[in-house]
Design an enzyme around this catalytic site. Structure first.
Site, short mmCIF file in Angstrom:
data_model
loop_
_atom_site.label_atom_id
_atom_site.label_comp_id
_atom_site.label_asym_id
_atom_site.label_seq_id
_atom_site.Cartn_x
_atom_site.Cartn_y
_atom_site.Cartn_z
N SER A 194 0.86 -1.18 0.00
CA SER A 194 0.00 0.00 0.00
C SER A 194 0.89 1.23 0.00
O SER A 194 2.09 1.16 0.35
CB SER A 194 -0.89 -0.01 1.25
OG SER A 194 -1.51 1.24 1.48
N TYR B 249 -2.09 -0.57 10.33
CA TYR B 249 -2.12 -0.95 8.91
C TYR B 249 -0.79 -0.61 8.25
O TYR B 249 -0.22 -1.42 7.50
CB TYR B 249 -3.27 -0.22 8.23
CG TYR B 249 -3.44 -0.53 6.76
CD1 TYR B 249 -4.03 -1.72 6.35
CD2 TYR B 249 -3.06 0.39 5.78
CE1 TYR B 249 -4.21 -2.00 5.00
CE2 TYR B 249 -3.24 0.13 4.44
CZ TYR B 249 -3.82 -1.07 4.05
OH TYR B 249 -3.99 -1.34 2.72
#
Length: 255
Positions: free
Chosen positions: A146, A159
Site C-alpha cells: 500500500s 495498517y
C-alpha cells in the site's frame, strides 16, 4: 495474443480472489490462458468470481482460505501442485484495513489482527510458494502492500506497520532467491473503491471525494487500473524486475 500478455500454461495462486483486485486479476489471468488456484474467506465471493470467468481451455480451482491460518494457505499451494504439478505465480492479495484511529489509542486486538492477516498471510503464502517455485527453478511472487507501506499513514498506524512489513518481506525474498530464479515485487496502490474502504470508514461518496483531494489527479484509482498494472508486472516478458515496490498512486508519491 501478444506474447507479453500470454499466460497460457502458467499456474497462478491468488488469495483474496472473492472480490476487488483479486477477482479482477483472476478474470484477467484466466482470460489470458492461465491456470489458477484461488482462495478467499468468503465462499459466496469465490462462487461469484468463478461464475464470472472467461476460460480458454484452462482450469480454475477454488478453496476457502483464511490467510491467517498457515494450513489453509499451504492447502492452496498443495492444490496447485496436485492439479498442475507446478506454481509459476503467487499473488498474496488478501488483506484488511482498520478504522482510522490515532496511534496512541490503537488497541492490541487491532494490531494483532493486522499482523495476523496482512503480515502472516503474506508470509505464509511466500513460504509455500517459494518451496514450490524452487522445484520449478523459477517463479514470480507479487505482494499487495500500500502507499501506507512506503510512507506514513496518519490514523492508520497498525495498517502501515503491517504494509511496511510486506515491503520488507518482498525485498528480502527478491535478494535471497534471485539466484534461484524466483522474483518478488510488491504494488503500493493509493485508495481505490474496493470493499476495504468500508473498513477504513471511507465507503461514502463524500468521504471518497475527500480522499481524492489528496491525489494530484484529484481522483481515486479505478480498481481495474490497479489490476492492469498487476498484469503488466506479472507479464512473462517482465523477467528482470525484482525487489521493487511499485506505487500506483496518481502521482501522490511525487508530491
Amino acid at each position: 495474443m501478444d506474447s507479453l500478455l500470454d499466460f497460457t500454461g502458467q499456474v497462478a495462486m491468488i488469495t483474496g480472489a472473492g472480490s476487488g483486485f483479486g477477482r479482477l486479476l483472476t478474470q484477467g489471468l484466466a482470460a489470458r490462458g492461465c491456470n489458477l488456484v484461488i482462495g478467499d474467506i468468503n465462499q459466496q465471493g469465490l462462487d461469484e468470481t468463478i461464475a464470472s470467468l472467461e476460460l480458454n481451455g484452462n482450469s480454475v480451482h477454488s478453496l476457502i482460505c483464511d490467510v491467517s491460518k498457515e494450513s489453509e494457505v499451504k492447502a492452496m499451494v498443495d492444490k496447485a501442485m496436485s492439479e498442475f504439478g507446478r506454481l509459476d505465480i503467487g499473488v498474496n492479495n488478501a488483506g484488511i484495513a482498520h478504522l482510522m484511529t490515532p496511534l496512541h489509542k490503537i488497541e492490541q486486538a487491532t494490531i494483532d489482527q493486522q499482523m495476523s492477516v496482512n503480515v502472516n498471510g503474506v508470509l505464509f503464502g511466500m513460504k509455500y510458494q517459494i518451496e514450490a517455485m524452487l522445484a520449478n527453478g523459477s517463479g514470480h511472487i507479487l505482494n499487495l502492500s500500500s502507499m501506507a507501506g512506503i510512507g506514513g499513514a496518519p490514523k492508520g498506524a497498525a495498517y502501515a506497520a503491517a504494509k511496511h512489513a510486506v515491503v520488507g518481506l518482498t525485498r528480502t525474498c527478491a535478494v535471497e532467491y534471485a539466484r534461484k530464479g524466483i522474483r518478488a515485487n510488491a504494488i503500493c496502490p493509493f485508495y481505490s473503491p474496493t470493499n476495504i474502504l468500508a473498513a477504513d470508514g471511507f465507503d461514502t461518496p463524500e468521504a471518497q471525494e475527500r480522499l481524492a483531494r489528496g491525489c494530484p489527479m484529484r481522483r481515486l484509482a479505478d480498481p481495474q487500473e490497479i489490476v492492469n498494472t498487476m498484469i503488466l508486472i506479472l507479464s512473462p516478458g517482465n523477467s528482470y524486475m525484482s525487489g521493487q515496490t511499485i506505487a500506483i498512486d496518481g502521482a501522490v508519491s511525487a508530491w
